[in-house]
Scaffold this motif. Structure first.
Motif, mmCIF file in Angstrom:
data_model
loop_
_atom_site.group_PDB
_atom_site.id
_atom_site.type_symbol
_atom_site.label_atom_id
_atom_site.label_comp_id
_atom_site.label_asym_id
_atom_site.label_seq_id
_atom_site.Cartn_x
_atom_site.Cartn_y
_atom_site.Cartn_z
ATOM 1 N N LEU A 24 -1.260 -13.342 -8.088
ATOM 2 C CA LEU A 24 -1.214 -14.285 -7.252
ATOM 3 C C LEU A 24 -1.913 -15.453 -7.862
ATOM 4 N N LYS A 25 -2.985 -15.559 -8.277
ATOM 5 C CA LYS A 25 -3.592 -16.634 -8.912
ATOM 6 C C LYS A 25 -3.049 -17.261 -10.113
ATOM 7 N N ARG A 26 -2.430 -16.364 -10.958
ATOM 8 C CA ARG A 26 -1.707 -16.868 -12.058
ATOM 9 C C ARG A 26 -0.561 -17.686 -11.539
ATOM 10 N N GLU A 27 0.069 -17.358 -10.483
ATOM 11 C CA GLU A 27 1.149 -18.154 -9.978
ATOM 12 C C GLU A 27 0.600 -19.316 -8.982
ATOM 13 N N GLY A 28 -0.530 -19.602 -8.948
ATOM 14 C CA GLY A 28 -1.028 -20.765 -8.180
ATOM 15 C C GLY A 28 -1.433 -20.630 -6.688
ATOM 16 N N PHE A 29 -1.486 -19.188 -6.410
ATOM 17 C CA PHE A 29 -1.863 -18.873 -5.217
ATOM 18 C C PHE A 29 -3.509 -18.556 -4.932
ATOM 19 N N GLY A 30 -4.049 -19.025 -3.752
ATOM 20 C CA GLY A 30 -5.314 -18.640 -3.706
ATOM 21 C C GLY A 30 -5.346 -17.562 -2.441
ATOM 22 N N VAL A 31 -6.065 -16.459 -2.363
ATOM 23 C CA VAL A 31 -6.271 -15.565 -1.140
ATOM 24 C C VAL A 31 -6.866 -16.171 0.015
ATOM 25 N N LEU A 32 -6.558 -16.671 0.915
ATOM 26 C CA LEU A 32 -7.328 -17.311 2.078
ATOM 27 C C LEU A 32 -7.932 -16.321 3.070
ATOM 28 N N SER A 33 -7.216 -15.019 3.209
ATOM 29 C CA SER A 33 -7.564 -14.234 4.124
ATOM 30 C C SER A 33 -7.212 -12.778 3.567
ATOM 31 N N ASP A 34 -8.130 -11.399 3.833
ATOM 32 C CA ASP A 34 -8.150 -10.382 3.329
ATOM 33 C C ASP A 34 -8.170 -9.190 4.591
ATOM 34 N N ILE A 35 -7.220 -8.825 5.178
ATOM 35 C CA ILE A 35 -7.251 -8.076 6.449
ATOM 36 C C ILE A 35 -7.291 -6.698 5.880
ATOM 37 N N ASP A 36 -8.036 -5.808 6.197
ATOM 38 C CA ASP A 36 -8.130 -4.445 6.119
ATOM 39 C C ASP A 36 -7.714 -3.653 7.192
ATOM 40 N N VAL A 37 -6.252 -3.518 7.453
ATOM 41 C CA VAL A 37 -5.730 -3.011 8.673
ATOM 42 C C VAL A 37 -6.141 -1.665 8.734
ATOM 43 N N GLN A 38 -6.384 -0.837 7.732
ATOM 44 C CA GLN A 38 -6.653 0.592 8.037
ATOM 45 C C GLN A 38 -8.419 0.700 8.551
ATOM 46 N N ALA A 39 -9.180 -0.361 8.276
ATOM 47 C CA ALA A 39 -10.524 -0.324 8.834
ATOM 48 C C ALA A 39 -10.347 -0.713 10.198
ATOM 49 N N THR A 40 -9.698 -1.965 10.274
ATOM 50 C CA THR A 40 -9.565 -2.705 11.623
ATOM 51 C C THR A 40 -9.121 -1.587 12.784
ATOM 52 N N LEU A 41 -7.967 -0.975 12.294
ATOM 53 C CA LEU A 41 -7.303 0.024 13.432
ATOM 54 C C LEU A 41 -8.484 1.412 13.868
ATOM 55 N N ARG A 42 -9.169 1.460 12.675
ATOM 56 C CA ARG A 42 -9.925 2.581 12.692
ATOM 57 C C ARG A 42 -11.072 2.341 13.802
ATOM 58 N N SER A 43 -11.648 1.023 13.594
ATOM 59 C CA SER A 43 -12.645 0.785 14.260
ATOM 60 C C SER A 43 -12.282 0.309 15.863
#
Length: 129
Positions: A24-43
């Motif tokens: 993604l970085k190579r193509e000019g994208f930054g990662v603005l958010s990173d949602i861990d769906v597995q951990a969120t649904l577990r908690s």
């Protein structure tokens, strides 16, 4: 017409996730958010599921250009990219197809930007091994 671009590759998960972020970085994208769906649904609800991450990817130049054309476009941003465990050690990488998403606006002025973002996201996904 599919609303996403996807590819399945052999794991391990963490290697594929790191590779996606790097590409993604190579193509000019930054990662603005990173949602861990597995951990969120577990908690939140005690649900168990395979590893699943949603990366909110954004290319600032394209986002700015598109927002100048369509000021409500933020409801479709950032471009989501998922990395999720499948069976037998396979990892799926998928992103939204920005052309399909932008068509929903009914604004043809977004077509060129959407096509270029699609080209770059497709390049990211195709590069994942």
């Amino acid at each position: 017409m599919a609303y996403y671009i996807a590819k399945s590759v052999p794991g391990p998960f963490d290697r594929v996730l790191s590779n996606v972020i790097e590409q993604l970085k190579r193509e000019g994208f930054g990662v603005l958010s990173d949602i861990d769906v597995q951990a969120t649904l577990r908690s939140k609800i005690g649900a168990e599921m395979p590893r699943y991450r949603i990366l909110g990817a954004c290319n600032p130049t394209f986002a700015h250009d598109a927002l100048q054309i369509e000021d409500k476009l933020g409801v479709l941003l950032p471009c989501n990219v998922i990395v999720r465990e499948q069976s037998e050690g396979r990892i799926e990488v998928a992103s939204i197809d920005p052309v399909v998403a932008m068509e929903r606006t009914g604004n043809p002025a977004l077509a060129d930007t959407a096509a270029e973002v699609r080209r770059r996201l497709t390049s990211v996904i195709e590069s994942i091994q």
